[in-house]
Structures are given as C-alpha cells and as structure tokens.
Scaffold this motif. Structure first.
Motif, PDB file in Angstrom:
ATOM      1  N   CYS A  54       0.845  -1.196   0.000  1.00  0.00           N
ATOM      2  CA  CYS A  54       0.000   0.000   0.000  1.00  0.00           C
ATOM      3  C   CYS A  54       0.884   1.250   0.000  1.00  0.00           C
ATOM      4  O   CYS A  54       1.861   1.329   0.748  1.00  0.00           O
ATOM      5  CB  CYS A  54      -0.909  -0.018   1.228  1.00  0.00           C
ATOM      6  SG  CYS A  54      -1.939   1.429   1.421  1.00  0.00           S
TER       7      CYS A  54
ATOM      8  N   ILE B  30      -0.756  -5.739  -0.165  1.00  0.00           N
ATOM      9  CA  ILE B  30      -2.031  -5.583  -0.871  1.00  0.00           C
ATOM     10  C   ILE B  30      -2.447  -6.927  -1.438  1.00  0.00           C
ATOM     11  O   ILE B  30      -1.648  -7.634  -2.068  1.00  0.00           O
ATOM     12  CB  ILE B  30      -1.918  -4.559  -2.013  1.00  0.00           C
ATOM     13  CG1 ILE B  30      -1.584  -3.181  -1.472  1.00  0.00           C
ATOM     14  CG2 ILE B  30      -3.205  -4.506  -2.826  1.00  0.00           C
ATOM     15  CD1 ILE B  30      -1.366  -2.138  -2.541  1.00  0.00           C
TER      16      ILE B  30
ATOM     17  N   ARG C 251      -6.774  -7.251  -6.797  1.00  0.00           N
ATOM     18  CA  ARG C 251      -6.412  -6.948  -8.180  1.00  0.00           C
ATOM     19  C   ARG C 251      -4.939  -6.597  -8.316  1.00  0.00           C
ATOM     20  O   ARG C 251      -4.324  -6.048  -7.407  1.00  0.00           O
ATOM     21  CB  ARG C 251      -7.249  -5.766  -8.691  1.00  0.00           C
ATOM     22  CG  ARG C 251      -8.694  -6.097  -8.830  1.00  0.00           C
ATOM     23  CD  ARG C 251      -9.532  -4.986  -9.422  1.00  0.00           C
ATOM     24  NE  ARG C 251      -8.792  -3.815  -9.857  1.00  0.00           N
ATOM     25  CZ  ARG C 251      -9.299  -2.604  -9.905  1.00  0.00           C
ATOM     26  NH1 ARG C 251     -10.528  -2.387  -9.519  1.00  0.00           N
ATOM     27  NH2 ARG C 251      -8.578  -1.595 -10.333  1.00  0.00           N
TER      28      ARG C 251
ATOM     29  N   LYS D 227      -3.963  -2.721  -8.087  1.00  0.00           N
ATOM     30  CA  LYS D 227      -4.361  -2.031  -6.862  1.00  0.00           C
ATOM     31  C   LYS D 227      -3.165  -1.302  -6.244  1.00  0.00           C
ATOM     32  O   LYS D 227      -2.062  -1.823  -6.204  1.00  0.00           O
ATOM     33  CB  LYS D 227      -4.906  -3.068  -5.877  1.00  0.00           C
ATOM     34  CG  LYS D 227      -6.040  -2.622  -5.049  1.00  0.00           C
ATOM     35  CD  LYS D 227      -6.620  -3.807  -4.275  1.00  0.00           C
ATOM     36  CE  LYS D 227      -7.525  -3.294  -3.201  1.00  0.00           C
ATOM     37  NZ  LYS D 227      -8.054  -4.342  -2.365  1.00  0.00           N
TER      38      LYS D 227
ATOM     39  N   ARG E 240      -6.424   5.159   0.639  1.00  0.00           N
ATOM     40  CA  ARG E 240      -6.502   5.920  -0.615  1.00  0.00           C
ATOM     41  C   ARG E 240      -6.859   7.376  -0.325  1.00  0.00           C
ATOM     42  O   ARG E 240      -6.220   8.300  -0.833  1.00  0.00           O
ATOM     43  CB  ARG E 240      -7.525   5.296  -1.562  1.00  0.00           C
ATOM     44  CG  ARG E 240      -7.684   6.051  -2.887  1.00  0.00           C
ATOM     45  CD  ARG E 240      -8.672   5.368  -3.821  1.00  0.00           C
ATOM     46  NE  ARG E 240      -9.923   4.994  -3.195  1.00  0.00           N
ATOM     47  CZ  ARG E 240     -10.959   5.836  -2.999  1.00  0.00           C
ATOM     48  NH1 ARG E 240     -10.870   7.085  -3.368  1.00  0.00           N
ATOM     49  NH2 ARG E 240     -12.064   5.397  -2.433  1.00  0.00           N
TER      50      ARG E 240
END
Length: 119
Positions: A6, A13, A16, A19, A27
């Motif tokens: 992240c 993570i 997907r 991502k 985010r």
C-alpha cells in the motif's frame, strides 16, 4: 508475481494486480496528504475573495457609491485580489470581485459599481 504494498501504510495488498492501496481509508489519506498544499492555497484565496466581495456589497448597497481608500483598507479589503477587470466608460480600469467592482477616481477615492451583465 511481485508482492505490492500500500502506498499509504505500506501493508501488503491483496486483490487486483493494479491495486495501489489496501482500502478506501488509505486511498483517501494518501490523496488528502498529496493535495493538501494546493487545496489550502485555493481555500485561502477564495476566503479572501469572499471577504472582499462582502466588503464591496455591504458598502455599495445603493448602486454606485464613492468611497475613500481608508474605509476599504480599515475593513480589511485586499486590493491585490480580484476576479476580472475591464476598461470603464471614462477609460479607468474597473476591478471586479465577481459582480461587485471598484474603479479608482482619485488617489484616495474609489467608485463602487455593480455589474448586472455578469452571470
């Protein structure tokens, strides 16, 4: 496959392959931190424009009004901030904050005007 972390909290993570964040909280935190400086600048300028607008609209309640520079200055008017300009009927520059404007008549005298054509 390469393990991704992240961008905000650096946790692993899952999900997907494209991502970038582990969740909505990270985010939002990341984007708020990145955009903080530019948003503060815009917010501060808008607040000063709003203050200038209120000063002009309070002082020109009855159409065109002549007013001294010292009155505007005492109320905290910032002459450096305006939204547009145009050349007036007598050739003077008229400075607008949205639809409220002012033109310099003499070194210490201004004419406050309202532009009904701005939509």
């Amino acid at each position: 496959m390469k393990e991704k972390n992240c961008l905000e909290c650096n946790e692993k993570i899952t999900g997907r392959i494209d991502k970038k964040f582990c969740g909505d909280h990270c985010r939002n935190s990341y984007n708020n931190r990145i955009n903080r400086t530019s948003k503060n600048l815009i917010r501060n300028i808008n607040n000063r424009l709003r203050k200038n607008y209120k000063i002009l609209s309070d002082l020109s309640a009855s159409g065109e009004t002549k007013i001294s520079r010292s009155i505007l200055f005492d109320k905290g008017f910032n002459f450096k901030l305006f939204t547009s300009t145009e050349v007036g009927k007598n050739g003077n520059n008229v400075f607008y904050i949205y639809d409220q404007g002012y033109a310099k008549l003499a070194p210490d005298t201004f004419l406050l005007v309202y532009n009904q054509n701005i939509k």
